[in-house]
Design an enzyme around this catalytic site. Sequence first.
Site, PDB file in Angstrom:
ATOM      1  N   GLU A  94      95.829 -32.173  -6.091  1.00 35.41           N
ATOM      2  CA  GLU A  94      97.014 -31.822  -5.305  1.00 35.41           C
ATOM      3  C   GLU A  94      98.153 -32.326  -6.094  1.00 35.41           C
ATOM      4  O   GLU A  94      98.151 -33.635  -6.796  1.00 35.41           O
ATOM      5  CB  GLU A  94      96.850 -32.616  -3.938  1.00 35.41           C
ATOM      6  CG  GLU A  94      98.375 -32.531  -3.015  1.00 35.41           C
ATOM      7  CD  GLU A  94      97.953 -33.104  -1.646  1.00 35.41           C
ATOM      8  OE1 GLU A  94      96.838 -33.326  -1.268  1.00 35.41           O
ATOM      9  OE2 GLU A  94      99.068 -33.750  -1.397  1.00 35.41           O
ATOM     10  N   GLU A 141     108.234 -35.370  -1.506  1.00 30.65           N
ATOM     11  CA  GLU A 141     107.841 -35.538  -0.148  1.00 30.65           C
ATOM     12  C   GLU A 141     109.141 -36.646   0.358  1.00 30.65           C
ATOM     13  O   GLU A 141     109.342 -37.628  -0.064  1.00 30.65           O
ATOM     14  CB  GLU A 141     106.579 -36.246   0.231  1.00 30.65           C
ATOM     15  CG  GLU A 141     105.497 -35.360   0.058  1.00 30.65           C
ATOM     16  CD  GLU A 141     104.153 -36.041   0.295  1.00 30.65           C
ATOM     17  OE1 GLU A 141     103.681 -35.829   1.381  1.00 30.65           O
ATOM     18  OE2 GLU A 141     103.618 -36.815  -0.558  1.00 30.65           O
TER      19      GLU A 141
END
Length: 332
Positions: free
Chosen positions: A212, A217
């Site tokens: 990932e 974020e």
Amino acid sequence: MDKLTPRIAVAIGYIIGFAPVFAQDGIKVDFKTAPMQLTLQVTTDPSDEQCRRIETSDPASLAPMFLHRTFHDDFDEHPLSKGKWAPHYAGGASWPEARYWGGDGSDFKRKTTYNGEQQIYVDPRYGGRGTTPLGLDPFKIRDGVLSIVASRTPPALKSVLFDNEYVSGILTTQSSFSQKYGYFEVRSKIPVGTSVWPAFWMLADDGGWPPEIDVMEGRGQRPGYLAMTTHWRIPATGSVKYCGFDFLVPDASTDFHDYGVLWARDRIVYFIDRKPVLEIKVPSGFDDPMYMIVNLAMGSKYFKGVGIVDGESPDTVEFEIDQISAYQIDSY
């Protein structure tokens, strides 16, 4: 972002600030368009570290890397109009625990409960527990900018939407575009507020996890702060490792900035406004093409600076996205 394991990737304690990027002649760089050809400056100095911040601005330590564009959406029209994006997770044969293929009436494709998320991802055709589309559209286009809108679930729809506190949106290219190696970038503003969790990230096209790559974020309760993180698995033990840092972009919620990642054979390099800020040696497991995901979640048990939904959470919040692009390295 929405994972099968807790979102515990946090900064390792290093924070830097960013000002507008300028060319050598003093002219401000214009990132409003995504060129067909792109040149990035990457570090040339070798490092024995698995994961490190890049703090040098010495031109002698940088070299150009040339790329060509393979994907682009500038959001002049609704994101679901041309088949570039799907408004839910697709899952995969090697991702059986996720249960993301639970059927059109299921919420398994539309949130990750394990993270403590309190939204459900909707689209105009989604009917929740029912069979009739509810007509809920979290995607708004204004002047070439996409807004993913999270809003409190109407009380009358709470039960049909699995009692989630919010309706919001996700877009994924798993069914339409994936790529091995290259540069992947979003130009966006990062919304703030209690429980607000915007992200632009990547997963393997085969449906497995990890690997990932979390390109960006946002930490809704920490305005201006964002996390950039890579996750991988150690083959010998099966344990999951991660490395990432927090960065401070003071005007991230009010101005558009570019957040990108370069995935090469030997390293993964993160960029803010096309300036390299973080470099990771490519871990094991990064073997398959990866697809892009952009979403606005609400609430988290584990991701610091987001928090659970409460009375301080905004009734409505927008994640503004100007464009998303992908490039391939010319020599690959």
